[in-house]
Structure formats: structure tokens, C-alpha cells
Write a protein that holds these residues in place. Structure first.
Motif, PDB file in Angstrom:
ATOM      1  N   LEU A 313       0.824  -1.217   0.000  1.00 50.89           N
ATOM      2  CA  LEU A 313       0.000   0.000   0.000  1.00 50.89           C
ATOM      3  C   LEU A 313       0.859   1.269   0.000  1.00 50.89           C
ATOM      4  O   LEU A 313       0.992   1.932  -1.006  1.00 50.89           O
ATOM      5  CB  LEU A 313      -0.936  -0.011   1.211  1.00 50.89           C
ATOM      6  CG  LEU A 313      -2.258  -0.733   0.982  1.00 50.89           C
ATOM      7  CD1 LEU A 313      -3.118  -0.669   2.229  1.00 50.89           C
ATOM      8  CD2 LEU A 313      -3.022  -0.122  -0.179  1.00 50.89           C
ATOM      9  N   PHE A 315       0.979   4.326   2.383  1.00 53.65           N
ATOM     10  CA  PHE A 315       0.400   5.650   2.623  1.00 53.65           C
ATOM     11  C   PHE A 315       1.449   6.610   3.157  1.00 53.65           C
ATOM     12  O   PHE A 315       1.361   7.805   2.961  1.00 53.65           O
ATOM     13  CB  PHE A 315      -0.757   5.553   3.623  1.00 53.65           C
ATOM     14  CG  PHE A 315      -1.985   5.034   2.983  1.00 53.65           C
ATOM     15  CD1 PHE A 315      -2.988   5.899   2.587  1.00 53.65           C
ATOM     16  CD2 PHE A 315      -2.139   3.687   2.740  1.00 53.65           C
ATOM     17  CE1 PHE A 315      -4.124   5.424   1.969  1.00 53.65           C
ATOM     18  CE2 PHE A 315      -3.261   3.203   2.128  1.00 53.65           C
ATOM     19  CZ  PHE A 315      -4.265   4.069   1.738  1.00 53.65           C
ATOM     20  N   ASN A 393       0.303   5.712  14.412  1.00 56.29           N
ATOM     21  CA  ASN A 393      -1.026   5.494  13.825  1.00 56.29           C
ATOM     22  C   ASN A 393      -2.130   5.670  14.868  1.00 56.29           C
ATOM     23  O   ASN A 393      -2.889   6.612  14.812  1.00 56.29           O
ATOM     24  CB  ASN A 393      -1.144   4.079  13.257  1.00 56.29           C
ATOM     25  CG  ASN A 393      -0.810   4.017  11.781  1.00 56.29           C
ATOM     26  OD1 ASN A 393      -0.619   5.055  11.155  1.00 56.29           O
ATOM     27  ND2 ASN A 393      -0.744   2.818  11.223  1.00 56.29           N
ATOM     28  N   THR A 434      -5.918   6.908   7.850  1.00 57.00           N
ATOM     29  CA  THR A 434      -6.144   6.075   6.666  1.00 57.00           C
ATOM     30  C   THR A 434      -5.929   4.588   6.980  1.00 57.00           C
ATOM     31  O   THR A 434      -5.998   3.757   6.085  1.00 57.00           O
ATOM     32  CB  THR A 434      -5.192   6.507   5.525  1.00 57.00           C
ATOM     33  OG1 THR A 434      -3.892   6.720   6.081  1.00 57.00           O
ATOM     34  CG2 THR A 434      -5.666   7.777   4.855  1.00 57.00           C
ATOM     35  N   ALA A 435      -5.643   4.285   8.245  1.00 55.21           N
ATOM     36  CA  ALA A 435      -5.375   2.889   8.619  1.00 55.21           C
ATOM     37  C   ALA A 435      -6.610   2.283   9.306  1.00 55.21           C
ATOM     38  O   ALA A 435      -7.708   2.305   8.746  1.00 55.21           O
ATOM     39  CB  ALA A 435      -4.123   2.835   9.487  1.00 55.21           C
ATOM     40  N   GLY A 493      -0.977  -1.432  16.584  1.00 54.35           N
ATOM     41  CA  GLY A 493      -1.235  -2.838  16.268  1.00 54.35           C
ATOM     42  C   GLY A 493      -0.310  -3.805  16.988  1.00 54.35           C
ATOM     43  O   GLY A 493      -0.306  -4.995  16.679  1.00 54.35           O
TER      44      GLY A 493
HETATM   45  N1  LIG Z   1      -9.116  -3.507  10.051  1.00 53.98           N
HETATM   46  C1  LIG Z   1      -8.023  -2.850   9.757  1.00 53.98           C
HETATM   47  O1  LIG Z   1      -7.951  -2.077   8.818  1.00 53.98           O
HETATM   48  C2  LIG Z   1      -6.842  -3.007  10.640  1.00 53.98           C
HETATM   49  C3  LIG Z   1      -6.806  -3.970  11.638  1.00 53.98           C
HETATM   50  C4  LIG Z   1      -5.670  -4.058  12.436  1.00 53.98           C
HETATM   51  C5  LIG Z   1      -4.591  -3.195  12.215  1.00 53.98           C
HETATM   52  N2  LIG Z   1      -4.664  -2.281  11.222  1.00 53.98           N
HETATM   53  C6  LIG Z   1      -3.600  -1.321  11.016  1.00 53.98           C
HETATM   54  O2  LIG Z   1      -2.361  -1.925  10.853  1.00 53.98           O
HETATM   55  C7  LIG Z   1      -1.426  -1.071  11.454  1.00 53.98           C
HETATM   56  C8  LIG Z   1      -0.157  -1.803  11.680  1.00 53.98           C
HETATM   57  O3  LIG Z   1       0.458  -1.924  10.442  1.00 53.98           O
HETATM   58  P1  LIG Z   1       1.548  -3.019  10.132  1.00 53.98           P
HETATM   59  O4  LIG Z   1       2.068  -2.788   8.759  1.00 53.98           O
HETATM   60  O5  LIG Z   1       2.493  -3.081  11.269  1.00 53.98           O
HETATM   61  O6  LIG Z   1       0.697  -4.328  10.191  1.00 53.98           O
HETATM   62  P2  LIG Z   1       0.221  -5.235   8.977  1.00 53.98           P
HETATM   63  O7  LIG Z   1       1.397  -5.829   8.311  1.00 53.98           O
HETATM   64  O8  LIG Z   1      -0.836  -6.130   9.525  1.00 53.98           O
HETATM   65  O9  LIG Z   1      -0.423  -4.208   7.936  1.00 53.98           O
HETATM   66  C9  LIG Z   1      -1.646  -3.560   8.132  1.00 53.98           C
HETATM   67  C10 LIG Z   1      -2.019  -2.740   6.909  1.00 53.98           C
HETATM   68  O10 LIG Z   1      -2.302  -1.410   7.330  1.00 53.98           O
HETATM   69  C11 LIG Z   1      -1.649  -0.513   6.447  1.00 53.98           C
HETATM   70  N3  LIG Z   1      -1.306   0.718   7.134  1.00 53.98           N
HETATM   71  C12 LIG Z   1      -0.472   0.886   8.172  1.00 53.98           C
HETATM   72  N4  LIG Z   1      -0.404   2.179   8.499  1.00 53.98           N
HETATM   73  C13 LIG Z   1      -1.206   2.839   7.631  1.00 53.98           C
HETATM   74  C14 LIG Z   1      -1.560   4.186   7.461  1.00 53.98           C
HETATM   75  N5  LIG Z   1      -1.097   5.131   8.262  1.00 53.98           N
HETATM   76  N6  LIG Z   1      -2.413   4.518   6.461  1.00 53.98           N
HETATM   77  C15 LIG Z   1      -2.907   3.567   5.660  1.00 53.98           C
HETATM   78  N7  LIG Z   1      -2.624   2.276   5.773  1.00 53.98           N
HETATM   79  C16 LIG Z   1      -1.781   1.906   6.750  1.00 53.98           C
HETATM   80  C17 LIG Z   1      -0.406  -1.232   5.994  1.00 53.98           C
HETATM   81  O11 LIG Z   1       0.057  -0.693   4.775  1.00 53.98           O
HETATM   82  C18 LIG Z   1      -0.913  -2.638   5.867  1.00 53.98           C
HETATM   83  O12 LIG Z   1      -1.457  -2.869   4.599  1.00 53.98           O
HETATM   84  C19 LIG Z   1      -2.094  -0.596  12.694  1.00 53.98           C
HETATM   85  O13 LIG Z   1      -1.538   0.575  13.186  1.00 53.98           O
HETATM   86  C20 LIG Z   1      -3.499  -0.447  12.221  1.00 53.98           C
HETATM   87  O14 LIG Z   1      -3.773   0.868  11.792  1.00 53.98           O
HETATM   88  C21 LIG Z   1      -5.758  -2.183  10.444  1.00 53.98           C
END
Ligand SMILES: NC(=O)c1ccc[n+]([C@@H]2O[C@H](COP(=O)([O-])OP(=O)(O)OC[C@H]3O[C@@H](n4cnc5c(N)ncnc54)[C@H](O)[C@@H]3O)[C@@H](O)[C@H]2O)c1
Ligand SMILES: Nc1ncnc2c1ncn2[C@@H]1O[C@H](COP(=O)(O)OP(=O)(O)OP(=O)(O)O)[C@@H](O)[C@H]1O
Length: 550
Positions: A313, A315, A393, A434-435, A493
């Protein structure tokens, strides 16, 4: 750290301070008035004067005593301030001496030493920072002052590893303006007007070239490993930079070749705490998760991050790296092994990007972080906490493995906000909008907007809508005593902690943002990320033919 005299007492640095200014005049007049009262009350009572006068003089004596206590308090505060000033000056003289010794030691065998000759000496926090930066803008020199022991084996070399200095300026509508964000609101003649905004595009200009880089990479990725090795070699041979990597990455590099033995790393977590003092720039190779990882390593100030995108992704990773495996992955019938092996990068592309960053100036986004503390029910007071945990985040409080609704009482600056009943609550930064917050129905917010998003997760209510609160508030989320189950808190997360009934999470904006380099500028990068990453509002354009207004 020793406080600057100006923080202790505005008059401390000034030897010609008048007694009126420093408060001693008040103390003297108090003592004089007490003397007068004492003289008055020492006189033998005139016969015939009634008890009221005696009562009055008693009252005056009590007042004089109280005033004397106040003046004594002031005097002791003055003495304490003077002691702090003395300590500060001693420390300062010691630092200058040390600095002088290091510079004249003649053992400048590091490349850094050559560059140092061209650099201005480190600024002294007060007077010199004004000389370097003018009255506006923020100069990095002030941060550089607090030298702490280096964990590198070569002491002389590490003393010479000073951070590159830079200046930040705020740009306005494409024009550069050095006007820092002061005087946001003016109210001349009763007319309220706002001028400076805190969220302008920020530009970072190097005042001395960056010399130490930290490269952080996403684990278990062949393509990232290959790119990292290529980048390290180029940075060393062509740019003569000092390079730090994580211990895992150093091992990977050494497994590839002993050539990489010049790469530096650290042995213990304690040493990571000192990294911000030696690293000028961080390069991340991975996705958003690697940027989160980089931010999580710095519990205080964070050096600027250049995030290269090697995830899906991105962002927060505006610098793209073109590679063959991306291209191959568009063909679904290629096995992942073949894709992993096909790691041919367009090296020229990342080199151009880094060259532009080293030249500067670069646009940066100051991404705000939240600092969180957990206060246990058993804590004796509000200061007995776990933390701070810093998130880029969001912090999430959810029901974890429990099958019960979470029940969370929320307060904003001590005002009751609401009771969340559902799967949980997300307190997100605007970068995190955006997450997870987005997935839970929160708005997408430009990362430079200062605010905290309050987004419920699956609230069991028809009327709960997400909120965006101002950046200056402190939020408190408490698991009520009558809650049926526990709640769980996680930070970006990760690092899950259990919250029992009575436990609370307190959260406010952290003073240390994460500066990330922009590919174009904050706004263009943000819009590009939501277009490319989420295909935001992608819809076929309506055709011209059909019914229309005449
Ligand atoms: N339902 C959901 O959308 C969900 C659930 C749990 C965690 N998350 C997000 O995952 C984050 C952890 O990321 P990770 O990469 O360590 O775990 P991960 O590898 O599980 O990736 C989670 C996804 O969230 C995206 N992401 C992370 N920060 C972002 C941002 N600021 N804007 C847009 N997309 C973003 C990443 O690109 C990835 O695709 C947490 O902070 C949380 O925001 C999302
Ligand atoms: N240097 C690191 N050390 C340990 N873990 C890391 C490091 N960098 C990233 N991670 C973790 O690895 C996981 C994946 O990282 P990242 O999100 O950067 O890659 P990705 O999943 O391929 O990208 P995307 O999420 O865009 O698809 C994240 O959970 C992140 O926390």
C-alpha cells in the motif's frame, strides 16, 4: 539535562537586574512594614485605648508574619535559581572544554573530521541559535547540545560523529516564508484575526551535509535484502556516509560478504535510546509497517525519515522503487518464488531520490504522535503509570478474545464524553486516519492537521458517529468497575496489554513528531496515496449524452 538559565528565571542571565525586577524589593518592603508593626506594638498601650486597638495590632502582627514567610519563600527560590545557574554554567564550561579538546586532538581519521572543518561550531542554545537561524525557524543545533556517552568502540571517532544541522522553515502558498508560527491570533482594536497556521508545508534545509544514515528494512524479504546491500555499498563508496543498520541486517550483510564489516550496529536496546543523537537521516525499505517500526524505535526526537515503498500500500512511503518483481506480480500465474528471485531494481531511481534529499531543501510532513500511559486500578496516584508508549497510527482499546461487549468510559480533559459499548475504540493520529480508523468508519484526515480521531469499533448504537478532537486535549479511557470483561489495548497494532476493570488509558499528543520526507509535498503525497492506495472515489465519468439542464 541542565535547564537553560532562561527557563529557571528570566533574570538569571542578567547581572544588572534591579531589585524591583527580581522581587527583592517586595521582600524588603515586607520586612520594613513588619518592623513598623513591631515598633507600634512594642509601645506601651496608652491608657484608655480600648481592646480593639490591641486586637488590631495583633492582627497586623499576624499579617506581617505571613508576609515574612512569603518573602522568605521568594528568597529561597532565588537561591535555588542561583544554584541552578551556577550548575548550568559549570556544565557549559565543561562541555566547551571537552569539545575544544576533541577538536584539537588531531585524531580526525574519520571522513566526518574532514567535513567538520567546513562546518560552523555547534550553536550554544540561546544566543548562537539566533545567529544561525534568525529569530524564526527552528535550528537543529539546539538538540545537538546534549552529548551523551557514545556506544561506539572508538571514542574519538564517536565524539566527532556530530549530527548534521538543518533549519526548518514554513512555506506559504508556494512562497517561502521564514515567519515561524507565532502570533496565530491577533486581537488589535478588538478585531480577532488569525494569521499563521501551524500546518503549513514545512521545508528542511541542511546547514551541514548529513553524514550518518540509519537504514531500516522489512524482515524476510529477499528483494529488500538485495536492495539494502546495493544501497549500503553506494552510500559508502559514493557518498562516504556512516551507516547504521539493525543487528539482524548486519548479519544478513555479512553473510553476503565480509565487505560490509564497516556497517555499524548496536548491541543492546539501551543503545537505541542514544541513536537520535548520531543519526542524521533514516531510510526505510518496506511498507507502512516499517515506518511504524522506525518511529517506535525513537521514544523521543526522531530524525527525518525517507520512506521507500516496498510494500503493497504505502500511505506513508511516497518514494517508489521500481523493481521487476512488482511487475511480475501483476501476472498471477508466476509463483512467489520466481517473483522473489526477480529483484532487479532501477538503482538509478533511488540514487536520484537520495541525491535530491542530501542536497535539500526537502519538503517534510511532521506526523504527530500520541503518547499513552496505562494507569492501573492499584496505582496509588496518577503519576504511577506504565509508559509512555508512543504511537504514530493509533492506540486501540478492544475486547480482544472476550466475547462480551467492551464497555469503556471516555473523558476528554475531565469532561465525560461517552460510554463506548461495542467492539472497542480507536484513538488515532491524523496519519493513522487512513489505517484502522478508516476501516472502522473514521474520516480520512490530512496528516498535517493537528487532531485526535475518536473512532468507535462496531458500536452497538445507531447514533454513534466518529469525532475529531483538537490536538491539545487529554483523553482518558477507563474500564468501569462493573464491566463484564477485560479490555485490551494495543499500540500501532502491537504490544498488547490487558486492561482490568478500574484500569485506564490516558492519551495526549506527544511533543516529538515523526518527520517524513515528501516526494512532492505533504498534500500531493497524501492525495496520491489515497488515490493510488485506496482508489478513492474512483467512478466512471458519466457520459455526456442523456438528460441535462438546458
Ligand atoms: N481492520 C483494519 O484495517 C486493521 C486492523 C488491524 C490493524 N490495522 C492497522 O495496521 C497497522 C499496523 O500496520 P503493520 O504494517 O504493522 O501491520 P500489517 O502488516 O498487519 O499491515 C496492516 C495494513 O495497514 C496498512 N497501514 C499501516 N499504516 C497505515 C496508514 N497510516 N495509512 C494507511 N494504511 C496503513 C499497511 O500498509 C498494511 O497494509 C495498525 O496501526 C493499524 O492501523 C488495520
Ligand atoms: N525492521 C523491522 N523489524 C521488525 N519488524 C519489522 C521491521 N520493519 C517492519 N516490520 C514489521 O513487518 C511487518 C510488515 O512490514 P511492512 O508493513 O513494512 O511490509 P508489508 O506488509 O509488505 O507492507 P504493506 O503493509 O504495505 O503491504 C509489520 O508488521 C512491521 O511491523
Amino acid at each position: 539535562m541542565i535547564q537553560a538559565p532562561s527557563e529557571l528565571d528570566p533574570n538569571q542571565g542578567n547581572a544588572s537586574v534591579s531589585p524591583q525586577e527580581n522581587g527583592f524589593a517586595d521582600a524588603l518592603s515586607v520586612l520594613n512594614s513588619e518592623k513598623a508593626v513591631q515598633e507600634l506594638t512594642a509601645q506601651p498601650p496608652v491608657q484608655g485605648i480600648d481592646d480593639h486597638l490591641v486586637e488590631f495590632s495583633e492582627a497586623m502582627r499576624t499579617v506581617a508574619k505571613a508576609l515574612r514567610r512569603v518573602s522568605e519563600g521568594k528568597a529561597s527560590a532565588q537561591a535555588e535559581a542561583a544554584e541552578w545557574k551556577r550548575k548550568y554554567e559549570l556544565e557549559r564550561a565543561r562541555n566547551l572544554q571537552l569539545e575544544h579538546k576533541v577538536l584539537s586532538s588531531g585524531e580526525h581519521n574519520d571522513e566526518r573530521a574532514e567535513n567538520l572543518a567546513d562546518q560552523p561550531l555547534l550553536c550554544d542554545a540561546g544566543e548562537q541559535s539566533e545567529r544561525c537561524c534568525g529569530k524564526n525557524g527552528i535550528c537543529s543545533h539546539e538538540v545537538l547540545r546534549d552529548g551523551e556517552p557514545d556506544f561506539d568502540s572508538n571514542a574519538i571517532q564517536s565524539k566527532l560523529m556530530r549530527k548534521a544541522s538543518f533549519k526548518l522553515s514554513w512555506c506559504c502558498k508556494g512562497e517561502k516564508s521564514d515567519q515561524h508560527k507565532h502570533d496565530i491570533v491577533s486581537f488589535e482594536k478588538g478585531n480577532i484575526t488569525t494569521a499563521e497556521r501551524s500546518s503549513k508545508q514545512i521545508s528542511l534545509k541542511w546547514e551541514s551535509a548529513p553524514q550518518t544514515l540509519l537504514i531500516l528494512t522489512k524482515p524476510n524479504s529477499t528483494s529488500v535484502q538485495i536492495l539494502c546491500a546495493d544501497m549500503v555499498r553506494w552510500l559508502k563508496e559514493q557518498k562516504r556516509l556512516n551507516i547504521y543498520v539493525e543487528p539482524r541486517v548486519k548479519l544478513e550483510l555479512l553473510t553476503e560478504s565480509s565487505y560490509y564489516s564497516f556497517v555499524k550496529t548496536w548491541q543492546s536496546d539501551k543503545e537505541i535510546l542514544l541513536l537520535h543523537m548520531k543519526v542524521d537521516l533514516i531510510v526505510t525499505l518496506g511498507g507502512d509497517g516499517t515506518v511504524l517500526w522506525a518511529a517506535s524505535m525513537f521514544k523521543g526526537p526522531v530524525p527525518p525519515i525517507v520512506p521507500f515503498s516496498l510494500g503493497s500500500l504505502g500511505f506513508m512511503t511516497p518514494f517508489r522503487i521500481l523493481n521487476l518483481s512488482d511487475w511480475l506480480s501483476t501476472f498471477h500465474n508466476f509463483s512467489s518464488d520466481i517473483q522473489g528471485a526477480a529483484c532487479f531494481f532501477d538503482s538509478e531511481h533511488y540514487r536520484e531520490c537520495l541525491d535530491a534529499i542530501f542536497r535539500g531543501p526537502l519538503s517534510i510532513t511532521l506526523r504527530h504522535r500520541l503518547q499513552c500511559h496505562v494507569i492501573r486500578e492499584a496505582a496509588k496516584n496518577e503519576f504511577e503509570t506504565e509508559g509512555p508508549m508512543l504511537v504514530l497510527n493509533e492506540v486501540t482499546i478492544d475486547r480482544g478474545i472476550s466475547s462480551f461487549l467492551t464497555n469503556l468510559e471516555c473523558y476528554c480533559d475531565n469532561s465525560f464524553v461517552t460510554c463506548v459499548q461495542g467492539d472497542g475504540l480507536i484513538l488515532s493520529t491524523t496519519s493513522g486516519s487512513t489505517a484502522y480508523s478508516l476501516a472502522a468508519g473514521g474520516s480520512m484526515v490530512h496528516p498535517q492537521v493537528p487532531g485526535i480521531l475518536f473512532t468507535p469499533i462496531c458500536p452497538h448504537s445507531l447514533s454513534f458517529r466518529p469525532l475529531i478532537l483538537p490536538e491539545h486535549v487529554t483523553l482518558r479511557v477507563q474500564v468501569p468497575f462493573n464491566s463484564r470483561g477485560h479490555a485490551w489495548v494495543s499500540f500501532d497494532g502491537k504490544d498488547r496489554k490487558q486492561l482490568a476493570p478500574g484500569d485506564a488509558l490516558v492519551c495526549s499528543m506527544a511533543p516529538w513528531p515523526v518527520p517524513t520526507a515528501c516526494q512532492v509535498d505533504s498534500t500531493s503525497d497524501f492525495l496520491r496515496s489515497i488515490h493510488d492506495g485506496l482508489h478513492w472515489n474512483l467512478r466512471k465519468t458519466q457520459s455526456f449524452d442523456g438528460p441535462r439542464d438546458l
